[in-house]
Design a protein around this motif. Structure first.
Motif, PDB file in Angstrom:
ATOM      1  N   VAL A 287       0.879  -1.174   0.000  1.00 39.39           N
ATOM      2  CA  VAL A 287       0.000   0.000   0.000  1.00 39.39           C
ATOM      3  C   VAL A 287       0.924   1.233   0.000  1.00 39.39           C
ATOM      4  N   PRO A 288       0.702   2.167  -0.944  1.00 43.16           N
ATOM      5  CA  PRO A 288       1.686   3.260  -1.116  1.00 43.16           C
ATOM      6  C   PRO A 288       1.606   4.333  -0.020  1.00 43.16           C
ATOM      7  N   ILE A 289       2.009   3.936   1.166  1.00 46.02           N
ATOM      8  CA  ILE A 289       1.980   4.860   2.306  1.00 46.02           C
ATOM      9  C   ILE A 289       3.346   5.543   2.392  1.00 46.02           C
ATOM     10  N   GLN A 290       3.339   6.859   2.254  1.00 45.63           N
ATOM     11  CA  GLN A 290       4.585   7.611   2.238  1.00 45.63           C
ATOM     12  C   GLN A 290       5.172   7.746   3.636  1.00 45.63           C
ATOM     13  N   HIS A 291       4.294   8.007   4.617  1.00 45.26           N
ATOM     14  CA  HIS A 291       4.804   8.309   5.947  1.00 45.26           C
ATOM     15  C   HIS A 291       3.744   7.980   6.986  1.00 45.26           C
ATOM     16  N   LEU A 292       4.186   7.624   8.188  1.00 43.73           N
ATOM     17  CA  LEU A 292       3.278   7.287   9.284  1.00 43.73           C
ATOM     18  C   LEU A 292       3.497   8.261  10.435  1.00 43.73           C
ATOM     19  N   VAL A 293       2.427   8.918  10.852  1.00 39.12           N
ATOM     20  CA  VAL A 293       2.528   9.873  11.954  1.00 39.12           C
ATOM     21  C   VAL A 293       1.903   9.236  13.197  1.00 39.12           C
ATOM     22  N   CYS A 294       2.717   9.139  14.233  1.00 36.80           N
ATOM     23  CA  CYS A 294       2.303   8.498  15.478  1.00 36.80           C
ATOM     24  C   CYS A 294       1.886   9.599  16.456  1.00 36.80           C
ATOM     25  N   ALA A 295       0.578   9.680  16.751  1.00 32.59           N
ATOM     26  CA  ALA A 295       0.061  10.761  17.587  1.00 32.59           C
ATOM     27  C   ALA A 295      -0.124  10.272  19.018  1.00 32.59           C
ATOM     28  N   SER A 296       0.356  11.058  19.969  1.00 38.82           N
ATOM     29  CA  SER A 296       0.236  10.687  21.384  1.00 38.82           C
ATOM     30  C   SER A 296      -0.385  11.824  22.174  1.00 38.82           C
ATOM     31  N   ASN A 297      -0.929  11.469  23.349  1.00 38.83           N
ATOM     32  CA  ASN A 297      -1.284  12.514  24.307  1.00 38.83           C
ATOM     33  C   ASN A 297      -0.029  12.761  25.177  1.00 38.83           C
ATOM     34  N   ILE A 298      -0.198  13.364  26.348  1.00 40.85           N
ATOM     35  CA  ILE A 298       1.027  13.722  27.087  1.00 40.85           C
ATOM     36  C   ILE A 298       1.753  12.515  27.687  1.00 40.85           C
ATOM     37  N   ASN A 299       1.164  11.327  27.578  1.00 36.13           N
ATOM     38  CA  ASN A 299       1.926  10.108  27.881  1.00 36.13           C
ATOM     39  C   ASN A 299       2.749   9.803  26.622  1.00 36.13           C
ATOM     40  N   LYS A 300       3.799  10.579  26.435  1.00 35.95           N
ATOM     41  CA  LYS A 300       4.435  10.713  25.115  1.00 35.95           C
ATOM     42  C   LYS A 300       5.661   9.833  24.952  1.00 35.95           C
ATOM     43  N   VAL A 301       5.604   8.659  25.545  1.00 32.11           N
ATOM     44  CA  VAL A 301       6.760   7.756  25.503  1.00 32.11           C
ATOM     45  C   VAL A 301       7.157   7.419  24.057  1.00 32.11           C
ATOM     46  N   LEU A 302       6.177   7.330  23.159  1.00 27.46           N
ATOM     47  CA  LEU A 302       6.494   6.993  21.764  1.00 27.46           C
ATOM     48  C   LEU A 302       7.087   8.179  21.000  1.00 27.46           C
ATOM     49  N   THR A 303       6.583   9.371  21.260  1.00 30.81           N
ATOM     50  CA  THR A 303       7.174  10.560  20.622  1.00 30.81           C
ATOM     51  C   THR A 303       8.652  10.647  20.993  1.00 30.81           C
ATOM     52  N   ASP A 304       8.932  10.460  22.283  1.00 31.76           N
ATOM     53  CA  ASP A 304      10.319  10.520  22.741  1.00 31.76           C
ATOM     54  C   ASP A 304      11.156   9.417  22.100  1.00 31.76           C
TER      55      ASP A 304
ATOM     56  N   ILE B 147      13.902   4.245  11.453  1.00 29.83           N
ATOM     57  CA  ILE B 147      12.541   4.421  11.978  1.00 29.83           C
ATOM     58  C   ILE B 147      12.033   5.824  11.645  1.00 29.83           C
ATOM     59  N   GLN B 148      12.904   6.811  11.809  1.00 29.68           N
ATOM     60  CA  GLN B 148      12.495   8.197  11.519  1.00 29.68           C
ATOM     61  C   GLN B 148      12.183   8.413  10.039  1.00 29.68           C
ATOM     62  N   ALA B 149      12.777   7.580   9.186  1.00 25.39           N
ATOM     63  CA  ALA B 149      12.485   7.720   7.759  1.00 25.39           C
ATOM     64  C   ALA B 149      11.041   7.293   7.459  1.00 25.39           C
ATOM     65  N   GLU B 150      10.485   6.457   8.324  1.00 22.00           N
ATOM     66  CA  GLU B 150       9.121   5.981   8.081  1.00 22.00           C
ATOM     67  C   GLU B 150       8.084   6.590   9.015  1.00 22.00           C
ATOM     68  N   PHE B 151       8.530   6.957  10.234  1.00 20.99           N
ATOM     69  CA  PHE B 151       7.591   7.424  11.255  1.00 20.99           C
ATOM     70  C   PHE B 151       8.017   8.789  11.774  1.00 20.99           C
ATOM     71  N   SER B 152       7.026   9.624  12.120  1.00 22.57           N
ATOM     72  CA  SER B 152       7.350  10.721  13.020  1.00 22.57           C
ATOM     73  C   SER B 152       6.272  10.753  14.083  1.00 22.57           C
ATOM     74  N   GLY B 153       6.588  11.411  15.188  1.00 23.94           N
ATOM     75  CA  GLY B 153       5.630  11.420  16.289  1.00 23.94           C
ATOM     76  C   GLY B 153       5.469  12.809  16.853  1.00 23.94           C
ATOM     77  N   SER B 154       4.306  13.084  17.417  1.00 23.47           N
ATOM     78  CA  SER B 154       4.142  14.319  18.183  1.00 23.47           C
ATOM     79  C   SER B 154       3.101  14.064  19.259  1.00 23.47           C
ATOM     80  N   PHE B 155       3.082  14.940  20.257  1.00 23.96           N
ATOM     81  CA  PHE B 155       2.143  14.734  21.367  1.00 23.96           C
ATOM     82  C   PHE B 155       1.386  16.016  21.659  1.00 23.96           C
ATOM     83  N   TRP B 156       0.195  15.869  22.224  1.00 25.43           N
ATOM     84  CA  TRP B 156      -0.737  16.984  22.392  1.00 25.43           C
ATOM     85  C   TRP B 156      -1.426  16.852  23.729  1.00 25.43           C
ATOM     86  N   ASN B 157      -1.531  17.976  24.440  1.00 26.58           N
ATOM     87  CA  ASN B 157      -2.168  17.914  25.753  1.00 26.58           C
ATOM     88  C   ASN B 157      -3.687  18.048  25.629  1.00 26.58           C
TER      89      ASN B 157
END
Ligand SMILES: *Cc1c(COP(=O)(O)O)cnc(C)c1O
Length: 497
Positions: free
Chosen positions: A284-301, A368-378
């Protein structure tokens, strides 16, 4: 197709065994020995098919010890018998900014977990028969709110199964708690745990891997399995909906064949986003995956630094199903991305258990960064986004989905190249009514049912029947235990004390 344990590559089991066991006895997760690839003609062949037919064809690639008839029976029972309120099973909504929401919450419990948990009981009961062990299956599940209810709904009164669900006492929304406490069925049990989701999950994992407990169960003709996303039988239906969403976007002319797009997933246990990654590996031609977290941001880190560190404060948020510090399915990603380096996986995940942290090398982090990025939101940003999306589109999004929308918009604003964005919409907004009503400027000083009415009056969106009818249902389960009391509780309730 055989499955290995992430912690022991030499171990090979069939798909039925992987599903029946849920987790490998060495503590590892089952992973496919290879990831099947779809070619252009395979995608073309999926066009025009119903969701259930598509699903059956895709399952065949992974669940190779099931016959075509068995798989079609499973997908029919799960997706074509009226438990989903929309015949398409999933829907895609386009917002004014052009981003798309993949609505995965049209099932009986109003969260995306239904997509997998409506079919898992069918896979599991057949898997148990195939493995030749004629035992009653005891499903033990830790939930941050949505898995529990979806598993209860899926396994309710399924012959040969019993299900016990543990949820964090103060870690779920009042609607989620109601949904579980009022669950009907002869083979179900629900119990609160004093602690957070990780305490529940650790408690369940400890029971699973306790040899004495396993023996006591076997002596009574029972065996444990898992309905959590550590079970491969839950992950594979999630891969299906990403492939299917791509086909639907092609059918609707939203994308052209092979056109690349990005996906954002509000993430907790890393199951849903991992399924999208598998879909990408399948072609499936997925260019990029964005991993969204709340303030339990262990994955963003983790994505930013390569250090996974669970030694941090746990925060209760308005997106409780993402209040998780141990994202189990990351183990599967790391296994695949290290080329199946089981010794390395054992080392990292032993370190996670004993020291609460592990660190991956920079080279792997870069990949991993080439495929995923992450951010977190309160919570404030989450509610503001619900308000904004409602103002712009007249559309209500739930709190988890809103975290995803925040992350998606932030990614788009900073991305070097633009691609169509598909955001996984993981729950019906009525499930988190109080936070959603507050976000659109409503008065939340009311009980949970009055809140549903107010939300409906303000938004015009219909209250889901499954939630409205809870009001008249009897509370059947109100037990609470401490984490260390869980084993005794399980034994007592199974009558094997
Ligand atoms: C479970 C859940 C999530 C997190 O999904 P994972 O597969 O655990 O990453 C997000 N949103 C909702 C509404 C959920 O129920």
């Amino acid at each position: 197709m055989l499955y290995h344990s992430t912690r022991n590559k030499a171990l090979s089991v069939s798909s039925a065994e992987a599903i029946a066991q849920g987790i490998s006895a060495d503590g590892g997760l089952f992973v496919p020995e290879s990831i099947p690839e779809l070619r252009a003609e395979d995608f073309a062949a999926l066009k025009g098919l119903s969701y259930a037919e598509r699903a059956a064809r895709l399952f065949k690639l992974y669940l190779t010890d099931f016959t075509d008839e068995e798989l079609r029976e499973c997908t029919h029972n799960a997706y074509e018998t009226g438990s989903f309120e929309t015949p398409a099973v999933q829907e895609i909504t386009t917002l004014a900014d052009g981003s798309m929401l993949l609505e995965l919450w049209h099932g009986p419990t109003c969260a995306f977990k239904d997509m997998a948990l409506q079919i898992l009981p069918h896979f599991l009961t057949r898997s148990i028969k195939k493995t030749g062990i004629d035992r009653e299956v005891v499903i033990l599940t830790a939930t941050s709110g949505d898995t529990g209810k979806a598993a209860l709904a899926g396994f309710r009164d399924v012959p040969g199964t019993r299900i016990m669900v543990f949820y964090p006492e103060d870690g779920v929304s009042s609607m989620q708690k109601r949904q579980m406490q009022t669950q009907e069925g002869e083979n179900v049990r629900v119990c609160a745990v004093k602690g957070n989701f990780d305490d529940c999950q650790n408690g369940v994992k400890a029971i699973f891997t306790d040899p004495d407990m396993q023996k006591a169960l076997a002596d009574s003709g029972m065996q444990f399995s898992s309905a959590n996303s550590i079970n491969w039988g839950r992950l594979v239906p999630q891969i299906v909906y990403y492939v299917s969403a791509y086909i639907t976007m092609l059918e609707k002319g939203i994308l052209s064949d092979g056109q690349r797009f990005a996906i954002t997933v509000p993430t907790g246990n890393f199951g849903n986003i991992l399924a999208a990654w598998y879909a990408k590996q399948m072609g499936v031609p997925i260019q990029h995956l964005v991993c969204a977290s709340n303030i339990n941001k262990v994955l963003t880190d983790f994505i930013d630094t390569g250090v996974y560190d669970r030694k941090r404060d746990f925060h209760a948020t308005v997106s409780p199903s993402m209040d998780i510090l141990i994202s189990s399915n990351l183990e599967r990603l790391l296994y695949h991305m290290t080329g199946g380096d089981d010794a390395q996986i054992r080392e990292w995940f032993t370190a996670l258990k004993t020291d609460g942290r592990y660190e991956i090398p920079a080279e792997l982090r870069n990949r991993i960064q080439a495929e995923f990025s992450g951010s977190f939101w309160n919570d404030a940003a989450t509610k503001a986004m619900i308000g904004k999306v409602f103002a712009e589109n007249g559309y209500l999004s739930d709190t988890h989905t809103a975290v995803g929308i925040c992350a998606a918009r932030d990614y788009i604003a900073n991305a070097p190249e633009q691609y169509p964005m598909l955001i996984a919409s993981t729950a019906n907004p009525y499930k988190f009514g109080a936070a959603v009503l507050e976000a659109i400027g409503g008065d939340t000083n009311a009980d949970e049912y009055e809140i549903l009415d107010r939300l409906q009056a303000k938004s015009g969106m219909q209250i889901p029947k499954a939630l409205a009818e809870l009001k008249t249902k009897e509370v059947r389960f109100s037990d609470t235990v401490a984490q260390d009391e869980m084993p005794a509780y399980v034994k007592a309730k199974l009558g094997i004390a």
